[in-house]
Design a protein around this motif. Structure first.
Motif, mmCIF file in Angstrom:
data_model
loop_
_atom_site.group_PDB
_atom_site.id
_atom_site.type_symbol
_atom_site.label_atom_id
_atom_site.label_comp_id
_atom_site.label_asym_id
_atom_site.label_seq_id
_atom_site.Cartn_x
_atom_site.Cartn_y
_atom_site.Cartn_z
ATOM 1 N N GLU A 198 -14.713 -66.417 27.415
ATOM 2 C CA GLU A 198 -15.409 -66.091 26.724
ATOM 3 C C GLU A 198 -15.343 -66.846 25.129
ATOM 4 O OE1 GLU A 198 -20.135 -65.169 25.864
ATOM 5 O OE2 GLU A 198 -18.909 -65.646 27.540
ATOM 6 N N VAL A 239 -12.865 -63.210 29.606
ATOM 7 C CA VAL A 239 -12.495 -62.731 28.203
ATOM 8 C C VAL A 239 -11.903 -64.233 27.151
ATOM 9 C CG1 VAL A 239 -11.240 -61.520 26.430
ATOM 10 C CG2 VAL A 239 -12.801 -60.659 28.389
ATOM 11 N N THR A 244 -18.932 -57.973 30.314
ATOM 12 C CA THR A 244 -17.577 -58.310 29.433
ATOM 13 C C THR A 244 -17.533 -59.676 28.710
ATOM 14 O OG1 THR A 244 -16.314 -58.011 31.464
ATOM 15 C CG2 THR A 244 -15.102 -59.130 29.099
ATOM 16 N N THR A 273 -17.327 -53.535 34.426
ATOM 17 C CA THR A 273 -16.402 -54.101 33.855
ATOM 18 C C THR A 273 -16.920 -55.916 34.411
ATOM 19 O OG1 THR A 273 -15.879 -53.823 36.353
ATOM 20 C CG2 THR A 273 -14.982 -52.278 34.498
ATOM 21 N N TYR A 306 -18.124 -59.258 34.973
ATOM 22 C CA TYR A 306 -17.730 -61.118 33.538
ATOM 23 C C TYR A 306 -18.471 -61.263 32.912
ATOM 24 C CZ TYR A 306 -13.790 -60.831 36.869
ATOM 25 O OH TYR A 306 -13.195 -61.247 37.866
ATOM 26 N N ARG A 308 -20.334 -57.800 25.457
ATOM 27 C CA ARG A 308 -19.355 -56.650 24.806
ATOM 28 C C ARG A 308 -18.253 -57.603 23.691
ATOM 29 N NH1 ARG A 308 -18.735 -53.324 29.651
ATOM 30 N NH2 ARG A 308 -19.799 -51.202 29.186
ATOM 31 N N GLU A 309 -16.989 -58.522 24.291
ATOM 32 C CA GLU A 309 -17.059 -59.865 23.604
ATOM 33 C C GLU A 309 -17.158 -60.081 21.582
ATOM 34 O OE1 GLU A 309 -12.892 -61.341 22.492
ATOM 35 O OE2 GLU A 309 -13.492 -59.876 23.941
ATOM 36 N N ALA A 369 -10.751 -60.556 34.402
ATOM 37 C CA ALA A 369 -11.147 -59.558 33.024
ATOM 38 C C ALA A 369 -10.448 -61.162 32.475
ATOM 39 C CB ALA A 369 -10.759 -58.374 33.120
ATOM 40 N N ARG A 412 -7.442 -58.113 39.196
ATOM 41 C CA ARG A 412 -8.718 -57.907 38.273
ATOM 42 C C ARG A 412 -8.233 -58.092 37.112
ATOM 43 N NH1 ARG A 412 -8.999 -52.850 40.686
ATOM 44 N NH2 ARG A 412 -10.840 -53.196 42.185
#
Length: 435
Positions: free
Chosen positions: A215, A212, A393, A388, A390, A396-397, A208, A204
């Motif tokens: 992204e 990131v 994620t 959580t 993706y 948020r990034e 993640a 996991r």
């Protein structure tokens, strides 16, 4: 000549954080757990002494007594195992002593003493319970600690067998071998469970990190597009101004104004994102302008094709924003609408763009039920791993790279809400541009 403004008063020193205050209910639960665990060996010993025939259905009370140590097992498995071993050894020894020496009560009639088979059943029950505790320790504690716990358990069980049946003989050896196999099975099972859990957590975490990284690469490609597009505009306008500066001064002045505006916007975006993305682009990317808030209506049309009617509300003074801010807002809205189409089980959602002084607020909400009526809107779990996904994620990034914030979670009454706040920096001054 105006006097300079007085300096701001110094902030008051913050008080040092005091010790964490535990809730009275939490303290009461902790005290009760320790009290019950410490009472377990005493009650088990008392039962073994007072029960004449601990076999068959009479083994149920000592089995239920194990519930006293369960609340403490999750936090202190080593302590619980020690208490269980102490109680099991003392109770088995007491039952074995009653087998070897008949006890006569006060009224003179001989007491019924437990048979050797009953003592064996009682001892094997206690061995099974301690093996379960060893398996729990193997699943939740380091390897060295669990191996030590298993070794101590086997030593105590061997001592109990020798005390119950005497030293030497094939019977003692076979019993010890059986207990060792059961203990090894419990330890191995617990270790496998712990390793599987660690593997899942590692996978996991790696997923993640990969999300990131992907992204960031995507943002890097889009930043490449933005810079290339801006430099292209500057080059074209500079060439135009150079050709017409003597014959058409106004046209040259307009070209210089476009160059100034474009370079300011590009410089502001580069300053905020420089150093965050360094890896090379592995794929060829067309040199086209990055999408922005002007393309949000196209997202709404795409959502309608997917069966979701998207309502777009704009508040505040609508204005042109830096390209990286518009791109981040566009991608957040795009991901939010995509989640609604795929997971929300609804036919409409709402997108709000709030142009505030110094920031842009973006909100995507729906009233969907999620898969199988879970009420989570986008189908994202509300358990320990909640938030959580993706897609979230990535959103948020993007917000974090612009020093903004993003929250995502279920709404009261059903549905889901994604809300982001993206700071909008002021244009740099001429001194900053020259610097």
């Amino acid at each position: 000549m105006t006097s300079p403004p007085p300096p701001d008063p110094a902030p008051a020193p913050s008080a040092a954080p005091g010790p964490a205050v535990r809730h009275p209910w939490s303290t009461a639960v902790t005290v009760a757990s320790w009290t019950a665990a410490l009472a377990y060996p005493v009650l088990l010993y008392a039962y073994a002494v007072g029960e004449p025939e601990p076999t068959g259905r009479r083994l149920l009370p000592p089995l239920l007594l194990t519930l006293l140590v369960v609340p403490l097992l999750r936090r202190r498995p080593e302590v619980v195992l020690g208490l269980m071993l102490a109680g099991a050894y003392a109770a088995t020894a007491a039952a074995g002593t009653r087998t070897a020496h008949a006890v006569f009560p006060a009224h003179g009639a001989p007491a019924v003493v437990p048979s050797a088979g009953a003592v064996s059943e009682f001892g094997y029950l206690q061995a099974l319970l301690t093996d379960i505790a060893v398996g729990w320790a193997a699943a939740n504690r380091p390897r060295a600690v669990s191996v030590a716990a298993a070794a101590v358990t086997l030593a105590v069980q061997t001592a109990a067998v020798a005390l119950r049946q005497g030293t030497g003989g094939e019977v003692v050896a076979s019993n010890v071998l059986l207990l060792g196999l059961l203990l090894a099975l419990a330890w191995t099972t617990g270790r496998m469970v712990g390793q599987r859990r660690e593997h899942i957590e590692t996978v996991r975490a790696q997923a993640a990190v990969a999300a990131v990284t992907a992204e960031r690469l995507r943002i890097a490609r889009e930043l490449h597009d933005m810079v290339a597009h801006s430099i292209g505009i500057i080059a074209i306008q500079a060439g135009t101004g150079r050709r017409v500066i003597e014959t058409q001064p106004d046209e040259a002045r307009n070209a210089l104004a476009v160059i100034e505006t474009t370079s300011r916007d590009t410089l502001a975006g580069l300053r905020r994102m420089l150093g965050a993305l360094r890896r090379a682009d592995p794929e060829g990317v067309p040199l086209t302008a990055a999408p922005g808030l002007a393309d949000v209506d196209a997202l709404a049309a795409a959502g309608l094709d997917g069966g979701v009617r998207v309502r777009i509300d704009r508040h505040g003074d609508r204005r042109e924003l830096p390209p990286d801010v518009e791109l981040a807002a566009f991608r957040i809205i795009q991901e939010g609408i995509t989640n609604v189409v795929r997971h929300a089980d609804t036919d409409h959602c709402r997108v709000v763009l709030d142009y505030r002084p110094g920031e842009l607020a973006v909100e995507i909400t729906d009233r969907g039920r999620g898969p199988a009526g879970t009420g989570t809107g986008t189908g994202i779990s509300t358990g320990p791993g909640y938030g959580t996904g993706y897609g979230i994620t990535g959103m948020r990034e993007r917000a974090a790279l612009l020093h903004g914030s993003l929250t995502a979670g279920p709404r009261e009454g059903g549905g889901f809400r994604v809300a982001a706040t993206l700071p909008v920096p002021t244009a740099p001054t001429a001194l900053e541009v020259r610097g």
